[in-house]
Design an enzyme around this catalytic site. Structure first.
Site, PDB file in Angstrom:
ATOM      1  N   ASN A 244       0.837  -1.206   0.000  1.00 34.13           N
ATOM      2  CA  ASN A 244       0.000   0.000   0.000  1.00 34.13           C
ATOM      3  C   ASN A 244       0.871   1.256   0.000  1.00 34.13           C
ATOM      4  OD1 ASN A 244       0.945   0.326   2.624  1.00 34.13           O
ATOM      5  ND2 ASN A 244      -0.934  -0.390   3.593  1.00 34.13           N
ATOM      6  N   SER A 267      -2.284  -0.576 -10.525  1.00 35.59           N
ATOM      7  CA  SER A 267      -2.223  -1.330 -11.774  1.00 35.59           C
ATOM      8  C   SER A 267      -2.591  -0.458 -12.963  1.00 35.59           C
ATOM      9  CB  SER A 267      -3.167  -2.530 -11.697  1.00 35.59           C
ATOM     10  OG  SER A 267      -3.043  -3.332 -12.850  1.00 35.59           O
ATOM     11  N   GLN A 289      -8.509  -5.310 -14.879  1.00 31.60           N
ATOM     12  CA  GLN A 289      -7.456  -4.471 -14.308  1.00 31.60           C
ATOM     13  C   GLN A 289      -8.029  -3.358 -13.438  1.00 31.60           C
ATOM     14  OE1 GLN A 289      -4.265  -5.383 -14.410  1.00 31.60           O
ATOM     15  NE2 GLN A 289      -5.060  -7.160 -15.522  1.00 31.60           N
ATOM     16  N   HIS A 292      -8.672  -3.976  -9.546  1.00 32.75           N
ATOM     17  CA  HIS A 292      -7.567  -3.993  -8.582  1.00 32.75           C
ATOM     18  C   HIS A 292      -7.745  -2.916  -7.518  1.00 32.75           C
ATOM     19  CE1 HIS A 292      -4.522  -6.914  -9.680  1.00 32.75           C
ATOM     20  NE2 HIS A 292      -4.656  -6.614 -10.952  1.00 32.75           N
ATOM     21  N   GLU A 357       2.248  -0.191 -17.648  1.00 31.96           N
ATOM     22  CA  GLU A 357       2.658  -1.434 -17.003  1.00 31.96           C
ATOM     23  C   GLU A 357       2.332  -2.614 -17.906  1.00 31.96           C
ATOM     24  OE1 GLU A 357       1.748  -3.839 -12.824  1.00 31.96           O
ATOM     25  OE2 GLU A 357       0.321  -2.375 -13.597  1.00 31.96           O
ATOM     26  N   HIS A 358       1.088  -2.676 -18.375  1.00 31.17           N
ATOM     27  CA  HIS A 358       0.647  -3.730 -19.296  1.00 31.17           C
ATOM     28  C   HIS A 358       0.169  -3.079 -20.599  1.00 31.17           C
ATOM     29  CE1 HIS A 358      -0.492  -5.152 -15.147  1.00 31.17           C
ATOM     30  NE2 HIS A 358       0.258  -6.169 -15.539  1.00 31.17           N
ATOM     31  N   ASP A 391      -0.650 -12.271 -15.360  1.00 30.67           N
ATOM     32  CA  ASP A 391      -0.715 -11.982 -13.925  1.00 30.67           C
ATOM     33  C   ASP A 391      -0.402 -13.220 -13.090  1.00 30.67           C
ATOM     34  OD1 ASP A 391      -1.335  -9.313 -14.116  1.00 30.67           O
ATOM     35  OD2 ASP A 391      -3.493  -9.593 -13.940  1.00 30.67           O
ATOM     36  N   GLU A 445      43.070  16.337 -17.111  1.00 31.09           N
ATOM     37  CA  GLU A 445      42.081  16.499 -16.046  1.00 31.09           C
ATOM     38  C   GLU A 445      42.685  17.103 -14.783  1.00 31.09           C
ATOM     39  OE1 GLU A 445      40.013  12.825 -15.437  1.00 31.09           O
ATOM     40  OE2 GLU A 445      38.991  12.935 -17.377  1.00 31.09           O
ATOM     41  N   HIS A 450      48.031  10.892 -10.914  1.00 31.45           N
ATOM     42  CA  HIS A 450      47.572   9.823 -11.799  1.00 31.45           C
ATOM     43  C   HIS A 450      48.552   9.657 -12.969  1.00 31.45           C
ATOM     44  CE1 HIS A 450      43.826  10.139  -9.586  1.00 31.45           C
ATOM     45  NE2 HIS A 450      43.260   9.193 -10.320  1.00 31.45           N
TER      46      HIS A 450
END
Length: 461
Positions: A244, A267, A289, A292, A357-358, A391, A445, A450
């Protein structure tokens, strides 16, 4: 006003026709959609409201979640026990579920349910095992080898909701890929029921998925326990799974200290359909869907005005027999749309922007369109490739990015349960050969030490 916000789900009819329909079906409460009409007729603000589905967390949720996390960090198991009494109405003898209870749950669930779970688990295992993460090593030039090795995470945590519904399928979708990735230890948290244990079907799914330890913990407290550890709950390296608003917010807050999957929201479904699609099938997908959550977002983009009208009529006809019709109606009113596109190209362009999502391609030649699709959590090719199969049982993963995050996130899989160790191997001859160019880059740089370290190899034998 050109927009069609809050129009009836059916196309506009004459007053006489509408009254006749109402006399024939006096008990039907007409469903409504947030948007109907031509896709091209949406105003920039309306289009943005469909595309930008993420919303700021409620300040109260954010503050309460932060308080819960702080309590768990400070008081550990004591805080978790107090929260179980407050939020779940149970006094827990122990936070961890005994192995015997889990095995008994598997033995006692309905035989058909167990068979379906095992069927799903088989397909999920088969698919996710097909392309395991592998070590890659390449010689970029003579004497220089660069590699990348996948190392399974030591411990991962799965959250399984247990409020209005217990999602055993999500246990399989998260637990099995972790097992395939060879994670050392998988733990799961799910809210306790009145008997002090998570739902029996969740415990059964844990046994099938190979979860190592289960804790009767829910909400933001469970996320905090897995993120930071308590006397009973071990600290994990990554947390996955839906929940949630408090669970989602908790994952975001602990994300600074532990890995999480993509932030999960309500969803979503986008359907692209043409005149050959069965509108009753489309209506079933929309309603499935939308049931949901009242915040679920379901959008249909139909090719042609007649198809759009037929889809909206089919949804209206289907609603009276739906057990969760109140939830479905709330979803359609707040976030639903049936829009008309002039071409497949226009529909595909909108799909890339919407990043669902789908995505269901209910098209006569869906296979031809598939290569053009981008930015979807999962694409379902052809109207017979129902999202509900995905699903549960096809083997693909249903833990997918929402809120437009499919532009940058993928569905859950074994790669989410490994970290990569990069390594490099040079011969002495290669070190001498690379020293000059490396020193040039380092000096450019402003890092002379280095450059000196690189130059040191130029004189080596």
């Amino acid at each position: 006003m050109s927009r069609a916000t809050e129009k009836s789900i059916v196309s506009e009819k004459s007053a006489v026709t509408q009254k006749t329909a109402e006399r024939r079906s006096p008990t039907i409460e007409r469903a409504r959609l947030r948007y109907t009409g031509a896709l091209s007729a949406l105003s920039p603000a309306e289009r943005a409201s469909l595309v930008r589905r993420t919303s700021a967390t409620d300040s109260l949720v954010r503050e309460r979640t932060e308080e819960i996390i702080g309590r768990v960090q400070r008081d550990g198991d004591r805080a978790l026990r107090e929260m179980a009494v407050t939020f779940d109405g149970v006094s827990l003898d122990a936070l961890e579920v005994p192995l015997g209870v889990r095995r008994r749950a598997l033995a006692e669930i309905d035989r058909a349910l167990r068979s379906a779970l095992e069927h799903a688990a088989w397909n999920i295992t088969l698919f996710h095992s097909a392309a395991p993460p592998r070590t890659v090593e390449l010689e970029t030039e003579p004497g220089v080898k660069v590699g990348r090795r996948p190392d399974p995470l030591q411990r991962v945590g799965i959250y399984s909701p247990g409020g209005r519904a217990a999602y055993a399928s999500s246990v399989l979708m998260a637990g099995i890929p972790a097992k395939v990735a060879r994670v050392s230890e998988i733990i799961l948290c799910s809210p306790p029921q009145k008997d002090g244990y998570p739902a029996k079907v969740v415990l059964a799914a844990c046994e099938i998925a190979g979860v190592d330890r289960v804790f009767a913990l829910g909400g933001a407290g469970a996320i905090a326990a897995m993120a930071y550890g308590t006397e009973s709950v071990p600290r994990v390296d990554r947390i996955v799974g839906p929940g949630n608003a408090y669970v989602a917010e908790a994952k975001l807050q602990v994300g600074r200290d532990v890995g999480i999957d993509s932030p999960a929201g309500p969803s979503e479904l986008l359907v692209i359909c043409d005149a050959d699609a069965n509108v009753e099938t489309i209506a079933r997908e929309v309603i499935a869907q939308a049931e949901h959550d009242a915040n679920a977002c379901v959008v249909v983009v139909a090719l042609g005005d007649e198809t759009a009208t037929a889809v909206t009529d089919a949804i209206e006809r289907s609603l009276p027999g739906v057990s969760r019709a109140d939830v479905v109606r709330a979803s359609l009113v707040q976030h639903g749309a049936v829009l008309c596109a002039a071409s497949i190209a226009e529909a595909v362009e909108f799909a890339a922007e919407f990043a669902p999502e789908h995505l269901l391609l209910a098209l006569d030649d869906a296979e031809r369109v598939l290569p053009d699709i981008r930015n979807a959590g999962c694409v379902f090719v052809g109207e017979q490739s129902s999202v509900v199969f995905g699903d549960y049982i096809t083997g693909g993963n249903h833990v997918l990015p929402t809120g437009g995050l499919a532009r940058s996130y993928s569905g859950l899989g074994p790669l989410d349960f490994v970290r990569w160790t990069s390594y490099q191997k040079l011969t002495r001859a290669a070190a001498r050969r690379l020293s000059a160019d490396t020193a040039v880059l380092a000096n450019a740089e402003g890092l002379p030490a280095h450059a000196a370290a690189a130059h040191g190899w130029s004189d080596q034998c």
